[in-house]
Write a protein that holds these residues in place. Structure first.
Motif, PDB file in Angstrom:
ATOM      1  N   PRO A  27       0.830  -1.217   0.000  1.00 10.06           N
ATOM      2  CA  PRO A  27       0.000   0.000   0.000  1.00 10.06           C
ATOM      3  C   PRO A  27       0.861   1.264   0.000  1.00 10.06           C
ATOM      4  N   ASP A  28       0.488   2.212  -0.845  1.00  8.95           N
ATOM      5  CA  ASP A  28       1.167   3.514  -0.936  1.00  8.95           C
ATOM      6  C   ASP A  28       2.622   3.395  -1.374  1.00  8.95           C
ATOM      7  N   ALA A  29       2.996   2.300  -2.003  1.00  9.30           N
ATOM      8  CA  ALA A  29       4.383   2.144  -2.467  1.00  9.30           C
ATOM      9  C   ALA A  29       4.680   3.146  -3.575  1.00  9.30           C
ATOM     10  N   ARG A  30       5.866   3.732  -3.527  1.00  7.95           N
ATOM     11  CA  ARG A  30       6.333   4.656  -4.562  1.00  7.95           C
ATOM     12  C   ARG A  30       7.742   4.254  -4.979  1.00  7.95           C
ATOM     13  N   SER A  31       8.095   4.549  -6.204  1.00  7.86           N
ATOM     14  CA  SER A  31       9.426   4.270  -6.728  1.00  7.86           C
ATOM     15  C   SER A  31      10.063   5.567  -7.190  1.00  7.86           C
ATOM     16  N   LYS A  32      11.208   5.925  -6.603  1.00  7.84           N
ATOM     17  CA  LYS A  32      11.917   7.125  -7.051  1.00  7.84           C
ATOM     18  C   LYS A  32      12.314   6.996  -8.519  1.00  7.84           C
ATOM     19  N   THR A  33      12.660   5.779  -8.920  1.00  8.18           N
ATOM     20  CA  THR A  33      13.063   5.567 -10.308  1.00  8.18           C
ATOM     21  C   THR A  33      11.905   5.827 -11.263  1.00  8.18           C
ATOM     22  N   LEU A  34      10.746   5.216 -10.973  1.00  9.38           N
ATOM     23  CA  LEU A  34       9.598   5.396 -11.859  1.00  9.38           C
ATOM     24  C   LEU A  34       9.062   6.825 -11.788  1.00  9.38           C
ATOM     25  N   ASP A  35       9.057   7.422 -10.589  1.00  6.67           N
ATOM     26  CA  ASP A  35       8.585   8.805 -10.461  1.00  6.67           C
ATOM     27  C   ASP A  35       9.474   9.764 -11.248  1.00  6.67           C
ATOM     28  N   GLY A  36      10.716   9.383 -11.426  1.00  8.05           N
ATOM     29  CA  GLY A  36      11.648  10.254 -12.140  1.00  8.05           C
ATOM     30  C   GLY A  36      11.561  10.176 -13.651  1.00  8.05           C
ATOM     31  N   LEU A  37      10.670   9.342 -14.163  1.00  9.29           N
ATOM     32  CA  LEU A  37      10.564   9.186 -15.610  1.00  9.29           C
ATOM     33  C   LEU A  37       9.754  10.290 -16.282  1.00  9.29           C
ATOM     34  N   GLY A  38       9.050  11.096 -15.483  1.00 11.65           N
ATOM     35  CA  GLY A  38       8.258  12.179 -16.058  1.00 11.65           C
ATOM     36  C   GLY A  38       6.879  11.711 -16.445  1.00 11.65           C
ATOM     37  N   PRO A  39       6.057  12.602 -17.025  1.00  6.99           N
ATOM     38  CA  PRO A  39       4.661  12.283 -17.338  1.00  6.99           C
ATOM     39  C   PRO A  39       4.534  11.307 -18.499  1.00  6.99           C
ATOM     40  N   LEU A  40       3.406  10.617 -18.550  1.00  6.25           N
ATOM     41  CA  LEU A  40       3.097   9.712 -19.660  1.00  6.25           C
ATOM     42  C   LEU A  40       2.548  10.553 -20.799  1.00  6.25           C
ATOM     43  N   LYS A  41       3.368  10.794 -21.820  1.00  2.98           N
ATOM     44  CA  LYS A  41       2.957  11.632 -22.937  1.00  2.98           C
ATOM     45  C   LYS A  41       3.713  11.184 -24.187  1.00  2.98           C
ATOM     46  N   LYS A  42       3.270  11.651 -25.328  1.00  5.86           N
ATOM     47  CA  LYS A  42       3.963  11.330 -26.573  1.00  5.86           C
ATOM     48  C   LYS A  42       5.358  11.963 -26.562  1.00  5.86           C
ATOM     49  N   PRO A  43       6.353  11.269 -27.111  1.00  7.11           N
ATOM     50  CA  PRO A  43       7.708  11.797 -27.101  1.00  7.11           C
ATOM     51  C   PRO A  43       7.806  13.114 -27.844  1.00  7.11           C
ATOM     52  N   ASP A  44       8.687  13.999 -27.330  1.00  8.64           N
ATOM     53  CA  ASP A  44       8.989  15.236 -28.042  1.00  8.64           C
ATOM     54  C   ASP A  44       9.914  14.939 -29.206  1.00  8.64           C
ATOM     55  N   ASN A  45      10.078  15.945 -30.090  1.00  7.56           N
ATOM     56  CA  ASN A  45      11.050  15.809 -31.167  1.00  7.56           C
ATOM     57  C   ASN A  45      12.441  15.584 -30.603  1.00  7.56           C
ATOM     58  N   LEU A  46      13.192  14.683 -31.211  1.00  6.65           N
ATOM     59  CA  LEU A  46      14.549  14.442 -30.742  1.00  6.65           C
ATOM     60  C   LEU A  46      15.440  15.619 -31.112  1.00  6.65           C
ATOM     61  N   ALA A  47      16.329  15.951 -30.193  1.00  6.21           N
ATOM     62  CA  ALA A  47      17.259  17.058 -30.470  1.00  6.21           C
ATOM     63  C   ALA A  47      18.304  16.618 -31.476  1.00  6.21           C
TER      64      ALA A  47
END
Length: 284
Positions: free
Chosen positions: A264-284
């Motif tokens: 219950p209420d488990a969180r992952s610093k690794t997964l939280d650090g991946l950012g929002p679930l969205k379509k990828p931006d243009n590659l630089a």
């Protein structure tokens, strides 16, 4: 008798039009040619294609037509899926019809292909149903199988065969084939992964046995995939191991570990650090 003959239909259907009449002809043709067929499985969203504007309430007219088709042909019929409109939401939902024309199960896809499958809500309940005198079948749709918890939950509830309609037209189909084999082997079940042929999908449907062995793999063309599932074989593999080897379901059952990610209420610093679930931006 513990064997059922299943026909998976990898059909070449156009998107964004009503394909029911074509599908009905294919189902009827298969039953006429192979009278022993007990179940027919379609690919994900086969009827209308991936367009949420075709969403209907369930029960609804299209589902009722499938129920009538099941009764006319005397088969268990898995309609792939339809977009279902319910409570101001749209779900991607598979319906299963019995040979009596009864809707015996509905399953809402738990993992829409986000961020691309926009506007589709996630289901929350694994779904299994039992065929009297044979065994238990679980339902899964496309992206669901990328999350091993989904198939494990079905097998936890007794599923011996996983019916998995899919609609894939992307480069990762080869990866999906390996995931289907892995899910079958780690859960000691059949995986029945039926994709659409071109133009909607890339085909390459796969049928996998309870040891991860490939029973059949299609090319990209129209394919009627006729095969047998043996529920007694699944039970033997689960009891003794495939070829007398690993018994992973027993090990999973007996192991005392409490997985940290499921607390219950488990969180992952690794997964939280991946950012929002969205379509990828243009590659630089």
């Amino acid at each position: 008798m513990t064997v059922m003959s299943i026909a998976g239909l990898q059909l070449a259907l156009p998107a964004n039009q009503n394909n029911f009449d074509t599908i009905a002809r294919e189902v009827s043709s298969v039953k006429k040619r192979f009278p022993h067929v007990g179940m027919v499985v379609l690919s994900e969203l086969a009827t209308f294609g991936p367009a949420p504007r075709h969403a209907e309430p369930l029960p609804g007219d299209t589902e009722a037509r499938y129920a009538k088709l099941a009764a006319q042909t005397g088969v268990w019929l898995v309609n792939g899926s339809l977009f279902e409109r319910a409570e101001n939401r749209v779900y991607n939902t598979t319906s299963v019809m019995s040979p009596d024309g009864e809707v015996v199960a509905r399953y809402r896809k738990m993992f829409p292909f986000l961020p691309y499958e926009e506007g589709i809500s996630a289901g929350s309940e694994p779904c299994v149903f039992t065929i009297p005198g044979l065994g238990t079948i679980g339902l899964s749709i496309c992206y669901d199988m990328w999350f091993p918890e989904t198939v494990r939950a079905l097998c936890w509830q007794g599923a011996e065969v996983i019916i998995h309609p899919t609609l894939t037209n992307t480069i990762d189909r080869d990866v999906e084939l390996s995931i289907a084999r892995s899910n079958a082997a780690t859960n000691q079940c059949y995986m029945v992964d039926i994709n659409a042929a071109s133009p909607m999908g890339v085909g390459r449907s796969i049928i996998v046995g309870p040891g991860g062995e490939v029973i059949h793999q299609s090319t990209g063309e129209h394919d009627v995939i006729l095969f047998d599932v043996d529920f007694a074989l699944v039970r033997r593999v689960r009891e003794r191991g495939w070829q007398g080897l690993g018994q992973p379901l027993k090990s999973f059952r007996d192991h005392p570990v409490a997985y940290p990610q499921y607390q219950p209420d488990a969180r992952s610093k690794t997964l939280d650090g991946l950012g929002p679930l969205k379509k990828p931006d243009n590659l630089a």
